[in-house]
Each structure stands twice: as structure tokens, then as C-alpha cells.
Design an enzyme around this catalytic site. Structure first.
Site, short mmCIF file in Angstrom:
data_model
loop_
_atom_site.label_atom_id
_atom_site.label_comp_id
_atom_site.label_asym_id
_atom_site.label_seq_id
_atom_site.Cartn_x
_atom_site.Cartn_y
_atom_site.Cartn_z
NE ARG A 89 -2.54 8.04 -9.05
CZ ARG A 89 -3.42 7.76 -8.01
NH1 ARG A 89 -2.59 7.56 -7.04
NH2 ARG A 89 -4.51 7.72 -7.86
CG ASP A 146 -4.75 9.29 6.46
OD1 ASP A 146 -4.27 9.93 7.16
OD2 ASP A 146 -6.21 9.74 5.92
CG PHE A 196 -2.82 15.65 1.23
CD1 PHE A 196 -3.62 14.63 1.32
CD2 PHE A 196 -2.56 16.23 -0.12
CE1 PHE A 196 -3.87 13.88 0.03
CE2 PHE A 196 -2.77 15.53 -1.48
CZ PHE A 196 -3.69 14.37 -1.22
CD GLU A 233 -2.73 1.50 0.55
OE1 GLU A 233 -2.38 1.55 -0.70
OE2 GLU A 233 -4.00 1.47 0.88
CG ASP A 234 -0.86 4.84 -1.53
OD1 ASP A 234 -1.49 4.29 -0.64
OD2 ASP A 234 -1.25 5.66 -2.45
#
Ligand code: IMP
Ligand code: MG
Length: 184
Positions: A171, A109, A158, A105-106
Site C-alpha cells: 500500500r 470493481d 489487478f 473509495e480506492d
């Protein structure tokens, strides 16, 4: 010219360079390689879209030739915040029954996507499920979810780049950028 990135009316400043990212990708890869050394045909499950660049670098660094890659797609974000509602957009593309699975996963959060994903994958009866993430924002957690492998733990701000997007954009950036604070 400055080194800031402007997108959708927001400004981002440099945060993690590509070199620094690759250093930690290598460290995480060696941890995964060690844990999977006796595993037969492990399956890496890349979470689209954000993790595709991290996954590409990570699986090459892990270097297990009998490992396979599969993809799932989830979405929960709109703009710069979580909607709290996690949707699966594409299901598994590979059979994971009886396999050691590593989710890639990136970013974790709130942890809502991670929890839902692990639950969904366990329904396919894998032998084991581990979770690797490029970034973890522990202070944003709403679930207490703890990833097994973390390249960077970061504050709840963010960020974009190296696969991470703002409404589908940016991206492609080599480096990671963080949203600019007022007065910077
Ligand atoms: P969670 O379900 O709240 O843990 O959110 C996970 C998903 O939200 C990630 O897979 C990302 O797609 C997205 N996300 C969370 N934080 C960020 C960020 O700082 N930048 C870009 N996307 C983010
Ligand atoms: Mg994601």
C-alpha cells in the site's frame, strides 16, 4: 535493478505515476468543491483500508475547513479477485444524519462493495450521498453502479500501490502498478 515490483510471487509493472495521480486528484477535488460550495459540514467517509492515501490527498485538495472525516471498513477481496461477498468490518465513526456525504473509495470493481455501502449509509438519513473513487473498472461491473467522481477509468486488471494492496502488502508505493501480462 528494474522498475518492477515483485510481491507474493507476482510481478507488477509501472502504470500511473504519483504526479499523474495527483493531477487527477486535483481535478476531482475541484469538482467536489464546486458541488459542495453551499453545503454545511459535509462528511467525507473514507473506506478503509485501501482509500486512506487517496482520502488524505483528496480532502486536503478539496480544502473545505468545516468538512469532517469519518471511516468505515469493508472487505471483499482475497488475493487478486473478489469473493463476491462483501463484509462490513467497522461501521461509521461520525454522525451523518442530515449531512452531505461523500464516500471516498480506492477502486470500484464489481461495484458490490459500493452498492452495499451506499445502502448502509442511506439508513442513517444523510441529506445526500455522493461517491468518489480513485479508480473505476467499468468492464468488471456486476451492478451497473456509476460513481459520481472518478479519477481514472481503467481496464479490468489487478493493480497495486497508492493505498491498494495485495493481501495487505505494498500500500506504501507512491505510484500505481499493474500486474504483468504473460510474455512482457
Ligand atoms: P468491488 O466490491 O468488487 O467493487 O471491489 C471493491 C474492493 O475490492 C476495493 O475497495 C478494493 O479493496 C478491492 N479491489 C478491487 N480491485 C482491486 C485491484 O485491482 N487491486 C487491489 N484491490 C482491488
Ligand atoms: Mg477498498
Amino acid at each position: 535493478m528494474d522498475n518492477k515490483v515483485r510481491v507474493n510471487g507476482l510481478t507488477f509493472v509501472p502504470y500511473l505515476t504519483h504526479d499523474k495521480i495527483l493531477e487527477q486528484v486535483k481535478r476531482v477535488a475541484s469538482e467536489i468543491r464546486r458541488d459542495l460550495q453551499d453545503s454545511e459540514e459535509p462528511v467525507f467517509v473514507c473506506v478503509l483500508n485501501g482509500a486512506f492515501i487517496f482520502a488524505a490527498d483528496l480532502i486536503r485538495e478539496v480544502g473545505l475547513n468545516d468538512g469532517k472525516i469519518a471511516f468505515v471498513r469493508y472487505a471483499s477481496y482475497e488475493g487478486t479477485s473478489s469473493t463476491g461477498h462483501v463484509r462490513q468490518l467497522t461501521g461509521l465513526t461520525e454522525d451523518i444524519t442530515g449531512k452531505d456525504v461523500v464516500i471516498i473509495e480506492d477502486i470500484v470493481d464489481t461495484g458490490l462493495t459500493a452498492v452495499k455501502m451506499v445502502d448502509d449509509l442511506k439508513k442513517h438519513n444523510p441529506k445526500s450521498v455522493k461517491f468518489a473513487t480513485l479508480l473505476h473498472k467499468p468492464e468488471s461491473s456486476r451492478t451497473g453502479f456509476e460513481p459520481d467522481y472518478v479519477a481514472f477509468a481503467i481496464p479490468p486488471k489487478f493493480i497495486i500501490g497508492y493505498g491498494l494492496d495485495l493481501d495487505g502488502k505494498v500500500r506504501n508505493l507512491h505510484d500505481i502498478y499493474v500486474i504483468e501480462e504473460e510474455g512482457e
